[in-house]
Design a protein around this motif. Sequence first.
Motif, mmCIF file in Angstrom:
data_model
loop_
_atom_site.group_PDB
_atom_site.id
_atom_site.type_symbol
_atom_site.label_atom_id
_atom_site.label_comp_id
_atom_site.label_asym_id
_atom_site.label_seq_id
_atom_site.Cartn_x
_atom_site.Cartn_y
_atom_site.Cartn_z
ATOM 1 N N SER A 149 36.322 -11.593 -12.135
ATOM 2 C CA SER A 149 35.237 -10.860 -12.763
ATOM 3 C C SER A 149 34.038 -11.769 -12.857
ATOM 4 C CB SER A 149 35.648 -10.399 -14.164
ATOM 5 O OG SER A 149 35.861 -11.502 -14.998
ATOM 6 N N GLY B 98 31.315 -11.205 -18.277
ATOM 7 C CA GLY B 98 32.017 -9.985 -18.658
ATOM 8 C C GLY B 98 31.136 -8.770 -18.742
ATOM 9 N N GLY C 59 42.133 -9.576 -16.617
ATOM 10 C CA GLY C 59 42.114 -11.021 -16.517
ATOM 11 C C GLY C 59 41.922 -11.479 -15.086
ATOM 12 N N ARG D 172 31.184 -13.939 -14.778
ATOM 13 C CA ARG D 172 31.355 -14.968 -15.795
ATOM 14 C C ARG D 172 31.091 -14.477 -17.208
ATOM 15 N NH1 ARG D 172 28.586 -20.839 -15.474
ATOM 16 N NH2 ARG D 172 29.182 -21.315 -17.565
ATOM 17 N N SER E 277 39.155 -9.474 -21.673
ATOM 18 C CA SER E 277 40.552 -9.773 -21.398
ATOM 19 C C SER E 277 41.211 -10.483 -22.578
ATOM 20 C CB SER E 277 40.654 -10.632 -20.135
ATOM 21 O OG SER E 277 41.989 -10.949 -19.859
ATOM 22 N N GLN E 278 40.514 -11.447 -23.157
ATOM 23 C CA GLN E 278 41.058 -12.179 -24.295
ATOM 24 C C GLN E 278 41.204 -11.281 -25.520
ATOM 25 O OE1 GLN E 278 42.332 -15.337 -24.388
ATOM 26 N NE2 GLN E 278 42.077 -15.167 -22.178
ATOM 27 N N LYS F 168 36.118 -12.225 -19.089
ATOM 28 C CA LYS F 168 37.029 -13.077 -19.861
ATOM 29 C C LYS F 168 37.101 -12.646 -21.326
ATOM 30 C CE LYS F 168 37.991 -17.825 -21.056
ATOM 31 N NZ LYS F 168 37.551 -19.217 -20.986
#
Length: 139
Positions: free
Chosen positions: A7, A11, A4, A9, A23-24, A20
């Motif tokens: 990084s 991924g 998180g 934008r 991470s999510q 993102k």
Amino acid sequence: MEPGGASNRHGGTGDAAPGKAESQLRKGVLEYCVLALLRDGPKYGVELLGALQETGALATSQGTVYPLLSRLRRDALVATTWRESTSGPPRRYYELTATGHRALADFAAIWPRFRDAVDHLLTPGGPHPDTERDSREDR
């Protein structure tokens, strides 16, 4: 670096830090992956971190896992015991409770349908799972 962090934008997989989306996704499944790691018996925190690290995509930090384990304990999904260690101080071991086994079984039952639905949506031109099922039922 903890998941998180900074990084790109979108991924991209070439970056050391996760994007993102990654991470999510990790946040969404990490609890159940930890429960799955405990399915076959008790483990201590560093063992869990190592097993998550081995997967690559689920690698995380102590700062993520230990608060998660505390929450799992508060939610009665895991129980803990202290055991002496031959190589240092006593270790806290985490073990699934009956409630934890049920939560893992519930997730395991839901996951294939969820995964398949996402896969269908990500496949260009692929039918939606419900549309495919509806067309078979009309025959």
